[in-house]
Design a protein around this motif. Structure first.
Motif, PDB file in Angstrom:
ATOM      1  N   PHE A  95       0.834  -1.198   0.000  1.00 31.56           N
ATOM      2  CA  PHE A  95       0.000   0.000   0.000  1.00 31.56           C
ATOM      3  C   PHE A  95       0.870   1.250   0.000  1.00 31.56           C
ATOM      4  N   THR A  96       0.363   2.313  -0.617  1.00 29.13           N
ATOM      5  CA  THR A  96       1.045   3.610  -0.544  1.00 29.13           C
ATOM      6  C   THR A  96       0.819   4.215   0.837  1.00 29.13           C
ATOM      7  N   VAL A  97       1.473   5.344   1.089  1.00 33.45           N
ATOM      8  CA  VAL A  97       1.278   6.048   2.359  1.00 33.45           C
ATOM      9  C   VAL A  97      -0.194   6.383   2.542  1.00 33.45           C
ATOM     10  N   LEU A  98      -0.818   6.938   1.521  1.00 33.77           N
ATOM     11  CA  LEU A  98      -2.226   7.311   1.623  1.00 33.77           C
ATOM     12  C   LEU A  98      -3.097   6.093   1.904  1.00 33.77           C
ATOM     13  N   GLU A  99      -2.847   4.999   1.215  1.00 33.90           N
ATOM     14  CA  GLU A  99      -3.648   3.788   1.402  1.00 33.90           C
ATOM     15  C   GLU A  99      -3.439   3.191   2.797  1.00 33.90           C
ATOM     16  N   ASN A 100      -2.215   3.240   3.300  1.00 35.75           N
ATOM     17  CA  ASN A 100      -1.948   2.744   4.651  1.00 35.75           C
ATOM     18  C   ASN A 100      -2.694   3.561   5.698  1.00 35.75           C
ATOM     19  N   VAL A 101      -2.738   4.869   5.522  1.00 34.39           N
ATOM     20  CA  VAL A 101      -3.437   5.726   6.483  1.00 34.39           C
ATOM     21  C   VAL A 101      -4.942   5.507   6.414  1.00 34.39           C
ATOM     22  N   LYS A 102      -5.465   5.238   5.228  1.00 35.45           N
ATOM     23  CA  LYS A 102      -6.907   5.032   5.054  1.00 35.45           C
ATOM     24  C   LYS A 102      -7.388   3.706   5.656  1.00 35.45           C
ATOM     25  N   GLU A 117      -9.957  12.780   2.434  1.00 37.03           N
ATOM     26  CA  GLU A 117      -9.813  14.081   3.092  1.00 37.03           C
ATOM     27  C   GLU A 117      -9.180  13.924   4.482  1.00 37.03           C
ATOM     28  N   ARG A 118      -9.694  12.966   5.257  1.00 43.48           N
ATOM     29  CA  ARG A 118      -9.145  12.735   6.605  1.00 43.48           C
ATOM     30  C   ARG A 118      -7.701  12.253   6.542  1.00 43.48           C
ATOM     31  N   ALA A 119      -7.434  11.311   5.636  1.00 46.79           N
ATOM     32  CA  ALA A 119      -6.094  10.742   5.538  1.00 46.79           C
ATOM     33  C   ALA A 119      -5.078  11.805   5.134  1.00 46.79           C
ATOM     34  N   ILE A 120      -5.412  12.624   4.151  1.00 41.50           N
ATOM     35  CA  ILE A 120      -4.484  13.666   3.689  1.00 41.50           C
ATOM     36  C   ILE A 120      -4.246  14.686   4.794  1.00 41.50           C
ATOM     37  N   ARG A 121      -5.295  15.003   5.559  1.00 39.14           N
ATOM     38  CA  ARG A 121      -5.138  15.951   6.668  1.00 39.14           C
ATOM     39  C   ARG A 121      -4.167  15.398   7.714  1.00 39.14           C
ATOM     40  N   ALA A 122      -4.293  14.099   8.019  1.00 35.19           N
ATOM     41  CA  ALA A 122      -3.402  13.476   9.001  1.00 35.19           C
ATOM     42  C   ALA A 122      -1.966  13.395   8.473  1.00 35.19           C
ATOM     43  N   ILE A 123      -1.826  13.077   7.186  1.00 35.18           N
ATOM     44  CA  ILE A 123      -0.496  12.994   6.571  1.00 35.18           C
ATOM     45  C   ILE A 123       0.196  14.356   6.615  1.00 35.18           C
ATOM     46  N   ASP A 124      -0.555  15.398   6.302  1.00 35.56           N
ATOM     47  CA  ASP A 124       0.002  16.757   6.369  1.00 35.56           C
ATOM     48  C   ASP A 124       0.415  17.107   7.792  1.00 35.56           C
ATOM     49  N   LEU A 125      -0.397  16.679   8.751  1.00 33.74           N
ATOM     50  CA  LEU A 125      -0.162  17.015  10.155  1.00 33.74           C
ATOM     51  C   LEU A 125       1.174  16.462  10.647  1.00 33.74           C
ATOM     52  N   VAL A 126       1.530  15.261  10.195  1.00 32.52           N
ATOM     53  CA  VAL A 126       2.782  14.644  10.668  1.00 32.52           C
ATOM     54  C   VAL A 126       3.967  14.955   9.748  1.00 32.52           C
ATOM     55  N   GLY A 127       3.760  15.871   8.799  1.00 33.30           N
ATOM     56  CA  GLY A 127       4.871  16.331   7.979  1.00 33.30           C
ATOM     57  C   GLY A 127       5.241  15.432   6.810  1.00 33.30           C
ATOM     58  N   LEU A 128       4.274  14.685   6.284  1.00 28.05           N
ATOM     59  CA  LEU A 128       4.570  13.777   5.169  1.00 28.05           C
ATOM     60  C   LEU A 128       3.878  14.198   3.875  1.00 28.05           C
ATOM     61  N   ASP A 129       3.407  15.442   3.816  1.00 26.99           N
ATOM     62  CA  ASP A 129       2.776  15.880   2.583  1.00 26.99           C
ATOM     63  C   ASP A 129       3.801  15.804   1.447  1.00 26.99           C
ATOM     64  N   GLY A 130       3.344  15.299   0.321  1.00 27.77           N
ATOM     65  CA  GLY A 130       4.231  15.066  -0.809  1.00 27.77           C
ATOM     66  C   GLY A 130       4.640  13.612  -0.938  1.00 27.77           C
TER      67      GLY A 130
END
Length: 430
Positions: A95-102, A117-130
Motif C-alpha cells: 500500500f502507498t502512504v495514503l492507502e496505509n493511512v486510510k 480528506e481525513r487521511a491527507i489531513r493526518a499525513i500533512d499534520l505529521v509532515g509527510l505531505d508530498g
C-alpha cells in the motif's frame, strides 16, 4: 473546574494460566484515571506489564478481573475513539502512504472522498505531505513511524495510545519525532484529548508528559504517580528536569526495605537478569568515581537504557553492595570491600552475601545439601519457580542463580545433563 475523565481502570488484573492449575498474575489492582488535557507516560522495568496494560486500555486484551471505563461506560471491545501506535511500524508494504493511512478509516462508514480528506489531513499534520503516493520501502524508519501515527490520528481519536513508538528509531530521528509530536500537542493541533505513552526511556517521559505512572513488576502494580509540571519546551539541563529524572529513577528501583517485606508477604524474590561480570563492572566503576554516582548521569555516560542498567543496580542492592538514595547509587561498605578485593576474596564475599540475601540460591543449597548424591535436575527447580513465574521467566531466574552460584563456587552445573551439584559437599556450611 472539574476535569473530564476520559478513561478509568478499576482494579484491573491480568493473569495467564500456566499448565492446568497454575496462574501467573502480570498485572494486579491497577486503578488509573486519565483526564482530558493529560499526556501520561507509563514506565516500568521489563516484565512490569506496560504493554499489556496499554492493550487492555485499548480494548484489544480482556482483563482477568476489573474493568475499563471509557467516558464512564464499560469498554468491552476496541473503540474507534481510542487509537494505538505500536512500536513496529505495521505498514502494508503493497500500500502507498495514503492507502496505509486510510486502512484505519474503513470501519467508520465514510465514503471515499471523506476517507481521502481525513487521511491527507493526518499525513500533512505529521509532515509527510508530498509522500502520499510513496511506498513504505521508499521511506526511512522515522517516516514509516509518522505514517503509523497519521493512521492513528486519521480516525480523530479522543485518546491516543503509543507503545514505545520511538524505540526502533535512531537517536536523532526519535528526538526529532518527539519534538514534532510535543509541538503539535501543546499547540492544540492534535485531534486528541489525552495521550498515554508506554516507554522505558525516562528522559523521554520527562521531556514529553505531564504525569508519570511507575509500575512495579512481578506482578505489575502502580508503584508511584509523579506529576511533571514543567513548561514546554523543556530544558534537559535544568535542575528541575534532572530532579524529576532522579525521582523517577529512584521510584523504579525497589528499595532494600521493600525486599524483606515482599518475602514476608509470601512473594517470591525476583532476581534481576544480571551477570556477575556486569555487576562487578558496575561496582568497580562506581568505586573509581568515589563510591557514589548519579544514576541518570551514569546511564547517559554508558549509553544504557533503563532495561540495561536497572538490573545491575537492583542486583547490587539485593546483594548488599549498594543502595539507592534520591537518584544516586551509593556503594555500601560491603560493596567497597568487594571492589577492592582480589579475585579469591571477591568470591568469598559474594558467597557470603548470596547465601544471606538470595532466596533461590539458599533454596538450591538446602536441596543439594539434603539429597545424598548432592545432585539435582534443573527441572526440579524450574517446577518450583513455575509456581511464581512464567515458564520463560522461570528459566531466566534459574540461569541467573546458576551464574551467581557458580561464581561463588557454591555449586556447579552440568550443562549436558541439566543438573546442579555440589563439588565438595563437606565444605558447605549452611
Amino acid at each position: 473546574m472539574k476535569r473530564e475523565i476520559i478513561l478509568e481502570t478499576k482494579k484491573i488484573k491480568k493473569s495467564f494460566l500456566i499448565g492446568k492449575n497454575r496462574e501467573i498474575a502480570v498485572l494486579e489492582g491497577i486503578d488509573l484515571k486519565i483526564f482530558s488535557g493529560e499526556f501520561v507516560s507509563i514506565l516500568g522495568q521489563s516484565g512490569a506489564g506496560k504493554s499489556t496494560l496499554l492493550r487492555i486500555i485499548a480494548g484489544l486484551v480482556e482483563p482477568s478481573d476489573g474493568e475499563v471505563l471509557y467516558k464512564g461506560i464499560p469498554l468491552k471491545k476496541a473503540d474507534a475513539k481510542i487509537a494505538v501506535v505500536f512500536q513496529s511500524f505495521a505498514l502494508f508494504p503493497w500500500f502507498t502512504v495514503l492507502e496505509n493511512v486510510k486502512v484505519g478509516l474503513v470501519e467508520l462508514g465514510l465514503n471515499e472522498e471523506q476517507m481521502n480528506e481525513r487521511a491527507i489531513r493526518a499525513i500533512d499534520l505529521v509532515g509527510l505531505d508530498g509522500f502520499e503516493d510513496a511506498y513504505p520501502r521508499e521511506l526511512s524508519g522515522g517516516m514509516r513511524q509518522r505514517v503509523g501515527i497519521a493512521r492513528a490520528l486519521a480516525v480523530e481519536p479522543e485518546l491516543l495510545l503509543m507503545d514505545e513508538p520511538f524505540s526502533a528509531l535512531d537517536v536523532l530521528t526519535a528526538d526529532n519525532l518527539r519534538g514534532d509530536i510535543i509541538d503539535l500537542w501543546k499547540d492544540g493541533k492534535l485531534p486528541v484529548k489525552a495521550i498515554i505513552l508506554v516507554t522505558h526511556n525516562i528522559e523521554e517521559a520527562v521531556s514529553m508528559s505531564s504525569r508519570a505512572i511507575i509500575l512495579s513488576h512481578n506482578p505489575g502494580k502502580i508503584k508511584a504517580e509523579i506529576p511533571i509540571e514543567l513548561p514546554y519546551p523543556r530544558d534537559r539541563n535544568s535542575r528541575d528536569f534532572k530532579f524529576l529524572l532522579d525521582k523517577i529513577y529512584t521510584a523504579l528501583i525497589k528499595s532494600p526495605e521493600e525486599i524483606p517485606f515482599l518475602l514476608a508477604a509470601g512473594r517470591y524474590q525476583f532476581l534481576p537478569h544480571a551477570k556477575v561480570g556486569a555487576i562487578a563492572g558496575l561496582i568497580e566503576l562506581v568505586h573509581d568515581k568515589g563510591g557514589i554516582v548519579d544514576i541518570y548521569a551514569l546511564s547517559s555516560e554508558l549509553s544504557m537504557e533503563v532495561d540495561d542498567i536497572f538490573p545491575l543496580i537492583e542486583a547490587a542492592v539485593i546483594l548488599d553492595f549498594g543502595e539507592i538514595r534520591e537518584g544516586d547509587f551509593l556503594l555500601t561498605e560491603k560493596g567497597k570491600k568487594w571492589a577492592e578485593a582480589d579475585t579469591l576474596e571477591k568470591k568469598e564475599i559474594f558467597k557470603e552475601v548470596a547465601l544471606q540475601n538470595v532466596q533461590l540460591i539458599k533454596q538450591i543449597m538446602q536441596v543439594l545439601s539434603t539429597i545424598s548424591k548432592h545432585r539435582v535436575s534443573e527441572e526440579f527447580f524450574i517446577d518450583i519457580l513455575k509456581n511464581h513465574f512464567t515458564p520463560e521467566e522461570s528459566w531466566n531466574q534459574l540461569e541467573t542463580a546458576i551464574d551467581w552460584g557458580r561464581y561463588a563456587e557454591l555449586f556447579a552445573y552440568d550443562y549436558d545433563a541439566g543438573e546442579l551439584y555440589l563439588e565438595a559437599p563437606e565444605t558447605i556450611d549452611m
